[in-house]
Design an enzyme around this catalytic site. Structure first.
Site, mmCIF file in Angstrom:
data_model
loop_
_atom_site.group_PDB
_atom_site.id
_atom_site.type_symbol
_atom_site.label_atom_id
_atom_site.label_comp_id
_atom_site.label_asym_id
_atom_site.label_seq_id
_atom_site.Cartn_x
_atom_site.Cartn_y
_atom_site.Cartn_z
ATOM 1 N N LYS A 95 0.845 -1.205 0.000
ATOM 2 C CA LYS A 95 0.000 0.000 0.000
ATOM 3 C C LYS A 95 0.877 1.250 0.000
ATOM 4 C CE LYS A 95 -3.802 -2.365 2.310
ATOM 5 N NZ LYS A 95 -4.505 -2.712 3.553
ATOM 6 N N GLN A 107 -4.728 -1.397 9.717
ATOM 7 C CA GLN A 107 -4.630 -2.721 9.096
ATOM 8 C C GLN A 107 -5.212 -3.784 10.028
ATOM 9 O OE1 GLN A 107 -3.629 -3.287 5.950
ATOM 10 N NE2 GLN A 107 -3.984 -5.476 6.154
ATOM 11 N N ASP A 122 -11.331 2.941 4.536
ATOM 12 C CA ASP A 122 -11.834 1.575 4.360
ATOM 13 C C ASP A 122 -13.360 1.513 4.348
ATOM 14 O OD1 ASP A 122 -9.859 -0.481 4.138
ATOM 15 O OD2 ASP A 122 -9.263 -0.145 6.213
HETATM 16 N N1 GUN Z 1 -7.050 -6.733 6.178
HETATM 17 C C1 GUN Z 1 -7.431 -7.469 5.109
HETATM 18 N N2 GUN Z 1 -8.102 -6.706 4.221
HETATM 19 C C2 GUN Z 1 -8.154 -5.456 4.749
HETATM 20 C C3 GUN Z 1 -8.718 -4.230 4.290
HETATM 21 O O1 GUN Z 1 -9.337 -4.124 3.220
HETATM 22 N N3 GUN Z 1 -8.545 -3.172 5.125
HETATM 23 C C4 GUN Z 1 -7.886 -3.274 6.309
HETATM 24 N N4 GUN Z 1 -7.782 -2.175 7.064
HETATM 25 N N5 GUN Z 1 -7.362 -4.389 6.759
HETATM 26 C C5 GUN Z 1 -7.496 -5.482 5.968
#
Ligand code: GUN
Length: 280
Positions: free
Chosen positions: A49, A93, A116
């Site tokens: 990311k 995360q 998110d």
């Molecule tokens: N862990 C797995 N997928 C995601 C996601 O889309 N966002 C976040 N914050 N954590 C994750």
């Protein structure tokens, strides 16, 4: 044989378009990612990311916090980011270490910076069909893939396998908003094979390899599974068998995964534009 949906190619197109837009901006969007502990998969996701954000010319910061951080200290970090006018988007995360209350942590994020779409504010708006709302990245990426391949959803029977807050629940809402008829299944569902055979579109996000083995002729199959096995990375779908009957199928890797990151970047840019009053 099924058409293989090329998530990597579509994601690159999305990224190119974002880059063109960002190049014209005076100020750059800034994404903050919080990583708690050292879950190896999460470390890889966060690194990817961060890499993509920098490639796009975004500002980006990763806060790497110890696995034993207290809830209060983590909340304090989120409050600081909420208040910081230079931060446009915040991502915590997941998964979080077990001692932390996920609900309390995610709810602390300012909804306008909730990239998110996991706060009740944004998820509630998505459920009610209110706009604007931040749409969670993976489900948003799935809809984008289907649109790019002109796969219509109206009146289609869609089976979602998996009821997670990250994928299963939000994708079912997006599908209903597009006039699909949605059935939710999960690891405890009985007669799953029958359900799979009686639906037009199968979206599997349950994290069990080969849970989808056979589909009806012409079915569209979206594999959201990321299962690390001794034979490498595998999805939820038995790709070789299922692609004989399916009309379209996403591979793992190279299907949904690249779209998740692309949508995260798109959401970051969108939040930036809302905050800068460039988008209403
Ligand atoms: N862990 C797995 N997928 C995601 C996601 O889309 N966002 C976040 N914050 N954590 C994750």
């Amino acid at each position: 044989m099924a058409v293989i949906i090329d998530g990597k190619k579509i994601a690159e197109k999305v990224i190119d378009n974002i880059k063109k837009e960002v190049d014209l901006l005076e100020r750059k969007p800034k994404l903050a990612v919080i990583l708690v502990g050292n879950n190896p998969a999460s470390e890889i996701y966060v690194r990817n990311k961060q890499k993509m954000a920098l490639k796009l010319g975004f500002d980006s910061v990763v806060l790497t916090l110890p696995a034993d951080i207290s809830e209060e200290n983590l909340l304090e970090q989120i409050y600081i980011l909420n208040e910081d006018v230079n931060i446009n988007a915040i991502l915590v995360q997941l998964p979080l270490p077990a001692h932390l209350n996920k609900q309390r942590i995610l709810e602390a994020i300012e909804p306008l910076k909730d990239v998110d779409g996991f706060t009740t504010h944004n998820f509630g708006r998505l459920s009610l069909g209110y706009f604007p709302c931040v749409v969670p990245c993976t489900p948003k990426g799935i809809v984008r893939l289907l649109d790019e391949y002109d796969i219509s959803l109206e009146g289609k029977k869609v089976l979602v396998i998996g009821r997670s807050n990250i994928v299963g629940k939000p994708i079912s809402l997006l599908m209903q908003n597009r006039n699909a008829t949605v059935t939710m299944a999960h690891s405890k569902t009985k007669n799953l094979e029958e359900l799979i055979l009686s639906n037009d579109i199968i979206i599997s996000a349950v994290g069990i390899t080969n849970i989808v083995n056979q589909v009806s002729k012409g079915a569209v199959v979206i594999d959201v599974g990321i299962n690390r096995t001794e034979n490498g990375l595998k999805g939820d779908v038995n790709f070789e068998l299922v692609s004989e009957n399916a009309s379209y199928i996403t591979p793992v890797p190279g299907g949904v995964g690249p779209m998740t990151i692309a949508m995260l970047m798109e959401n970051t840019l969108e939040l930036f534009k809302i905050q800068e009053k460039l988008l209403f």
